[in-house]
Design an enzyme around this catalytic site. Structure first.
Site, PDB file in Angstrom:
ATOM      1  N   PHE A 140       0.850  -1.199   0.000  1.00 35.24           N
ATOM      2  CA  PHE A 140       0.000   0.000   0.000  1.00 35.24           C
ATOM      3  C   PHE A 140       0.879   1.240   0.000  1.00 35.24           C
ATOM      4  CE2 PHE A 140      -2.327   3.468   2.050  1.00 35.24           C
ATOM      5  CZ  PHE A 140      -3.457   3.505   1.247  1.00 35.24           C
ATOM      6  N   ASP A 224       9.291   3.161   1.404  1.00 36.00           N
ATOM      7  CA  ASP A 224       8.115   3.849   1.919  1.00 36.00           C
ATOM      8  C   ASP A 224       8.049   3.564   3.419  1.00 36.00           C
ATOM      9  OD1 ASP A 224       5.607   4.563   2.800  1.00 36.00           O
ATOM     10  OD2 ASP A 224       4.551   3.861   1.014  1.00 36.00           O
ATOM     11  N   LYS A 253       3.132   9.840   8.265  1.00 33.23           N
ATOM     12  CA  LYS A 253       2.233   9.625   9.400  1.00 33.23           C
ATOM     13  C   LYS A 253       2.700  10.163  10.762  1.00 33.23           C
ATOM     14  CE  LYS A 253      -0.719   5.932   7.733  1.00 33.23           C
ATOM     15  NZ  LYS A 253      -0.349   5.306   6.473  1.00 33.23           N
TER      16      LYS A 253
HETATM   17  C1  PLP Z   1      -0.690   5.596   5.096  1.00 31.01           C
HETATM   18  C2  PLP Z   1       0.299   5.161   4.079  1.00 31.01           C
HETATM   19  C3  PLP Z   1       0.425   5.836   2.857  1.00 31.01           C
HETATM   20  C4  PLP Z   1      -0.500   6.947   2.441  1.00 31.01           C
HETATM   21  O1  PLP Z   1      -0.437   8.043   3.298  1.00 31.01           O
HETATM   22  P1  PLP Z   1      -1.623   9.137   3.266  1.00 31.01           P
HETATM   23  O2  PLP Z   1      -1.142  10.203   4.209  1.00 31.01           O
HETATM   24  O3  PLP Z   1      -2.863   8.456   3.694  1.00 31.01           O
HETATM   25  O4  PLP Z   1      -1.719   9.617   1.878  1.00 31.01           O
HETATM   26  C5  PLP Z   1       1.420   5.423   1.994  1.00 31.01           C
HETATM   27  N1  PLP Z   1       2.244   4.410   2.298  1.00 31.01           N
HETATM   28  C6  PLP Z   1       2.151   3.739   3.473  1.00 31.01           C
HETATM   29  C7  PLP Z   1       3.110   2.643   3.768  1.00 31.01           C
HETATM   30  C8  PLP Z   1       1.165   4.093   4.393  1.00 31.01           C
HETATM   31  O5  PLP Z   1       1.051   3.401   5.530  1.00 31.01           O
END
Ligand code: PLP
Length: 423
Positions: A140, A224, A253
Site C-alpha cells: 500500500f 516507503d 504519518k
Molecule cells: C498511510 C500510508 C500511505 C498513504 O499516506 P496518506 O497520508 O494516507 O496519503 C502510503 N504508504 C504507506 C506505507 C502508508 O502506511
C-alpha cells in the site's frame, strides 16, 4: 447521551460525507495521552493512534505549545520564502535518516504526496531501456494516481484504470526480486513492513539483498517508511535493522503528531535528480507543520521514545503470547507496529468487541489485527491493554488460556503447614 444524539451524527455523516469510507466507529470528542473519549464520555485506550500518526498520543503539551506559539507567530508564507522551522526540520531529517550532507528534503502534506514525489524521482532515473518501476503485490502506497499505481492491490486500482504506466508488481520473495531487478528497472518501491496489509514482515535478509541488487544495476531503492518510520518500529527508520541506507525514503504519518505533513528524503546521487521547477506544493514545508514536526521529533529524541517503542513492543508481544488464546495464531511486526494473525476470519468482530471493552485496535483485514499505539506508552497502558484485550477475546469466544507453566503445579504443597515447612 440519548440515542437520538447518536443517530444525528451518523445521519449527518451518511448524508454529507463522500461515500468513500465505511461507517465511523464512534464520534470522538477529546483525548489525553494514549486515551480518547467519545461523545458519551466512554473512554478508549487508543492502540491505533490515528493509524500510527499520534506518536506522542493526544493533546501532548509539547505539541500544543509549539503549535500555539507558531500559529501566533507565522503559520504560512508560500514557497517564495523560507522559515527557521523549515530549515531546522530539513537538517534534522538529514541527520535522523542518515542521508547526511549529500541528502535533500522535499516537504509535502501527506503520505500519498510523498510517494507522488518519489514516483517523479523514479521517472527521472528512467532512460533508454530503464523504464520499469517495481513494487510488491499486496503493498500500500496511497490513493492518489501515482501512489495508487504503486499499490499492489488490483481491486483498489481497478475503478481508476488506466494507471500511470510502467509499474510491475512482484511477489515478496528474494527469488522474485533476483529475477526482476536488472538494467530495465528505474526504481524499486518497498514498505519494510506492509502495514495496511496487516503488518506483514518481509522475508529475512530481503532489504539487504534489495540494496545489493539495486546498487549493482543503478536502480533507485525507494523505501516507503510512511507507517514504519519515525521510531515506530524501534529504530528511527526500519532500514536501520538491515544495516542499509536507501536512495530515498518517504515519511509522513508519525512525523508531526497529527498535523498533516509528508516528506521525501533523498540520499547521495538521488539528490541530484530533481531540478528547479520540477515539483512543488503550496502548503508543503510551511512553518506551522514543520514547527509541529520539530516539536514531535525533538520530544521523541529527548525521551528516547524510539528505545521505548522497541522495549514496549517486545513487552506487548510477550504478554500477548502469554495469553495463549487459540484465536491468535501469529504475532508480527517490530517495535510498536504489531500485527496479529487470527486463526478465524473474525477480525472485525474482535475489533468491535475491543471497542466495547474500551480499546481501539484495527481490523486490517478479516484475519489480521493491526496495532500502533503512541510511542509514549508505559506499564499502565500495557496493563490496560492486556485487561481490555483479554475481555475482547473472551467476548468473541476465544478466552485467554495462560500456559500451564504459569499455573501452580498440582504436586506443589498447598496446605499452609506444608508450604511453611518447605520454606
Ligand atoms: C498511510 C500510508 C500511505 C498513504 O499516506 P496518506 O497520508 O494516507 O496519503 C502510503 N504508504 C504507506 C506505507 C502508508 O502506511
Amino acid at each position: 447521551m440519548s440515542i437520538e444524539t447518536t443517530t444525528t451524527w451518523v445521519d449527518t455523516f451518511n448524508e454529507s460525507l463522500m461515500r468513500t469510507m465505511g461507517q465511523p466507529l464512534a464520534l470522538l470528542t477529546h483525548g489525553r495521552g494514549a486515551f480518547v473519549w467519545d461523545e458519551n464520555e466512554k473512554e478508549y485506550l487508543d492502540f491505533l493512534a490515528g493509524i500510527a500518526v499520534n506518536s506522542l498520543g493526544h493533546a501532548h503539551p509539547v505539541l500544543v505549545e509549539a503549535l500555539t506559539r507558531q500559529v501566533g507567530t507565522l503559520a504560512h508564507v508560500s514557497n517564495y520564502f523560507s522559515t527557521r522551522p523549515q530549515l531546522e526540520l530539513a537538517e534534522r531529517l538529514k541527520r535522523l535518516t542518515g542521508a547526511g550532507p549529500a541528502g535533500r528534503v522535499y516537504f509535502c502534506n501527506s503520505g500519498a504526496e510523498a510517494n507522488e514525489a518519489a514516483f517523479k524521482l523514479a521517472r527521472l532515473n528512467s532512460s533508454g531501456p530503464r523504464t520499469k518501476i517495481v513494487a510488491l503485490k499486496n503493498s500500500f502506497h496511497g490513493r492518489t494516481m501515482g501512489a495508487l499505481a504503486l499499490t499492489g492491490k488490483p481491486d483498489m486500482r481497478a475503478p481508476f484504470e488506466p494507471m500511470p504506466a510502467g509499474v510491475v508488481h512482484i511477489d515478496s520473495t528474494i527469488e522474485a526480486l533476483e529475477a526482476t531487478i536488472d538494467g530495465t528497472v528505474a526504481a524499486l518501491f518497498l514498505e519494510p513492513i506492509k502495514g495496511e496489509a496487516g503488518v506483514i514482515d518481509l522475508p529475512a535478509g530481503y532489504l539487504a539483498r534489495a540494496r545489493e541488487l539495486t546498487e549493482q544495476h543503478g536502480v533507485l531503492l525507494i523505501l516507503d517508511e510512511i507507517q514504519t518510520g519515525v521510531g515506530r518500529t524501534g529504530r528511527w527508520f526500519n532500514y536501520e535493522y538491515a544495516g542499509i541506507l536507501p536512495d530515498a525514503v518517504t515519511i509522513a504519518k508519525g512525523m508531526a503528531g497529527g498535523v498533516p505533513i509528508g516528506s521525501l528524503v533523498t540520499f547521495g546521487w538521488a539528490s541530484d535528480l530533481f531540478q528547479r521547477g520540477m515539483h512543488g506544493s503550496t502548503f508543503g514545508g510551511n512553518p506551522l507543520a514543520t514547527a509541529a514536526a520539530n516539536a514531535v521529533l525533538g520530544e521523541i529524541e529527548d525521551r528516547d521514545l524510539v528505545g521505548n517503542a522497541e522495549r514496549r513492543g517486545a513487552q506487548l508481544k510477550e504478554r500477548i503470547a502469554a495469553l495463549n488464546s487459540p484465536l491468535v495464531s501469529d504475532i508480527r511486526g517490530q517495535g510498536l507496529l504489531i500485527g496479529l494473525g487470527l486463526s478465524e476470519p473474525i477480525a472485525l468482530k474482535l475489533a468491535a468487541a475491543a471497542m466495547d471493552a474500551g480499546l481501539i485496535i484495527n481490523a486490517a483485514n478479516e484475519s489480521s489485527i493491526r496495532m500502533a499505539p503512541p510511542l509514549i506508552i508505559r506499564d499502565l497502558e500495557v496493563d490496560a491493554f492486556i485487561t481490555r484485550f483479554t475481555a475482547a477475546l473472551a467476548a468473541v469466544g476465544y478466552p485467554a488460556a495462560p500456559a500451564p507453566a504459569l499455573v501452580v503445579p498440582a504436586t506443589t504443597p498447598t496446605t499452609p503447614t506444608d508450604a511453611e515447612s518447605a520454606s
